[in-house]
Design an enzyme around this catalytic site. Structure first.
Site, PDB file in Angstrom:
ATOM      1  N   ASN A   1       8.889  85.901 -33.703  1.00  0.00           N
ATOM      2  CA  ASN A   1       9.041  84.818 -32.726  1.00  0.00           C
ATOM      3  C   ASN A   1       8.044  83.707 -33.049  1.00  0.00           C
ATOM      4  O   ASN A   1       7.340  83.772 -34.044  1.00  0.00           O
ATOM      5  CB  ASN A   1       8.837  85.382 -31.309  1.00  0.00           C
ATOM      6  N   ARG A   2       7.973  82.691 -32.207  1.00  0.00           N
ATOM      7  CA  ARG A   2       7.186  81.486 -32.516  1.00  0.00           C
ATOM      8  C   ARG A   2       5.718  81.559 -32.105  1.00  0.00           C
ATOM      9  O   ARG A   2       5.025  80.552 -32.120  1.00  0.00           O
ATOM     10  CB  ARG A   2       7.817  80.270 -31.842  1.00  0.00           C
TER      11      ARG A   2
END
Ligand code: C5P
Length: 220
Positions: free
Chosen positions: A30-31
């Site tokens: 994920n980010r």
């Protein structure tokens, strides 16, 4: 001054975004940049705490004077956290733990073949919920990144995960959330009472969270 506000306290902090293996060369992630968790580790040291940082991969250097333990997947993070849970005063779960992982980890690289490929996922263990269920007298702090109905989800999370503090941010607002150096958060206490903070650096947010934790520690 606050210089030694957390002296003698053992604090466990998780950071980064977990990597969920697909095959030997691929993973899901994920980010998360890890910036919020690392800022918390640095500020906790500055306030005199003894800090263990359980970090999923990030591009950040290890903070000074921190016991850094590197993990990749949610399952690895879970073991690393649970192993230490009963020896600490505070746990801050700033990591972005993947909600799902691939059902199967292929031991060989998946070859390109069909036009469509279905990857089946299964739910990861919810580490924070497990910590909430097994809590003794630790202070348990969670994070929430939401895009809608922040207050409603935050209050639900505080209750369902048995938290002492929840740091919630609306990741749709510029200057808040992933990758940037600033954050705009609302602190929710265990009764769901909201304390919105102005936009500030993640370092300053970290300090505010830690001073709130200090308050909670001195109430017990
Ligand atoms: O419920 P949600 O995943 O949004 O909660 C976010 C919080 O829960 C964060 O503090 C995160 O570190 C923690 N978490 C966890 N294990 C998971 C998922 C989230 O500890 N599997």
């Amino acid at each position: 001054s606050h210089s030694q506000a957390l002296a003698g306290k053992e604090i466990l902090i998780t950071a980064g975004g977990t990597r969920e293996p697909i095959d030997p060369v691929r993973y899901l992630t994920n980010r998360s940049s890890g910036k919020m968790g690392y800022a918390l580790a640095e500020e906790a040291v500055a306030l005199g705490a003894s800090v263990t940082l359980i970090s999923a991969p990030t591009a950040l250097p290890a903070p000074r004077q921190v016991n850094a333990i590197y993990v990749e997947s949610a399952k690895e993070m879970r073991s690393a956290v649970l192993e230490r849970y009963n020896k600490v005063d505070v746990v801050i779960k700033a990591a972005a733990v993947a909600d799902y992982r691939p059902l199967k980890e292929y031991d060989r690289k998946i070859k390109k073949k069909d036009d469509r490929f279905i990857l089946e996922l299964v739910k990861n263990p919810d580490i924070l919920a497990e910590l909430g269920q097994n809590k003794k007298d630790q202070i348990l702090v969670g994070f929430a990144a939401e895009t809608d109905e922040l207050e409603k989800y935050a209050q639900e999370k505080v209750r369902s995960k048995n938290l002492d503090l929840l740091v919630a941010n609306d990741v749709t607002i510029p200057g808040a959330g992933f990758a940037v150096d600033t954050n705009i958060v609302t602190l929710f206490d265990k009764d769901g009472q909201a304390e919105p903070l102005a936009i500030m650096s993640k370092k300053e947010v970290a300090r505010r969270i830690l001073l709130k934790i200090k308050e909670l520690l001195s109430q017990r």
